[in-house]
Design a protein around this motif. Sequence first.
Motif, short mmCIF file in Angstrom:
data_model
loop_
_atom_site.label_atom_id
_atom_site.label_comp_id
_atom_site.label_asym_id
_atom_site.label_seq_id
_atom_site.Cartn_x
_atom_site.Cartn_y
_atom_site.Cartn_z
N ASN A 3 36.28 -9.43 41.44
CA ASN A 3 37.00 -10.51 40.89
C ASN A 3 38.34 -10.05 40.59
O ASN A 3 38.87 -10.68 39.37
N TYR A 6 40.99 -12.99 39.54
CA TYR A 6 40.28 -13.60 38.10
C TYR A 6 40.72 -12.84 36.83
O TYR A 6 41.19 -13.33 35.91
N THR A 136 35.56 -14.13 33.89
CA THR A 136 36.00 -14.04 35.28
C THR A 136 34.79 -14.68 36.09
O THR A 136 35.37 -15.16 37.24
#
Length: 184
Positions: A3, A6, A136
């Motif tokens: 991620n 994010y 996230t």
Amino acid sequence: MKNLLYHEARLNKTRRELWGCDDNWNLAELLPIPDLLDDTMHKCRIAYDKVVNNIKWEPYSRREIRKIRRVYHDEIDYRYKYDNRDTLNALYAQRGDADEILIIKKGLVTDSNFCNVAFLDGDRWLTPASPLLPGTQRALLLDQGIVETADIRESDIGSFNRIRLFNAMVDWTHAATLDVSLIA
């Protein structure tokens, strides 16, 4: 790294909101993975303000969660991923014989100590609309349509079937999932 975009978006938003920074950091460039790390899962912690103050790589192991205790704090603020977790640690110390806590703020369910949460209503997974920290993994799951936001009152907990605890280190498929009856 999981991620990454994010994490990068949250980090840059925090820098803009707290310190007025208008540049964007690229985490892939900022965080080369050290050669000394083995193949086990590691967590990267970055302490920063206008500049990076510290980067730590730590081994990560999942905890088993079998029981959750509700704890209450109407003034807690953790909208940014602060280094200072004193209030969260004090709430976690109230868990008694439970493995994890579920934080209730002004009658609304927020998060656990280290995870965002979602509740299964039979068909849909709902995550609190006002978490302490919009994680996230939560952002990814919302973007993918796996979870939806909703105001979840403490009094609503019994109307759900299951609770799932997830974060950047504990993805959706490996997240602890318990019957809501295990929330004390």
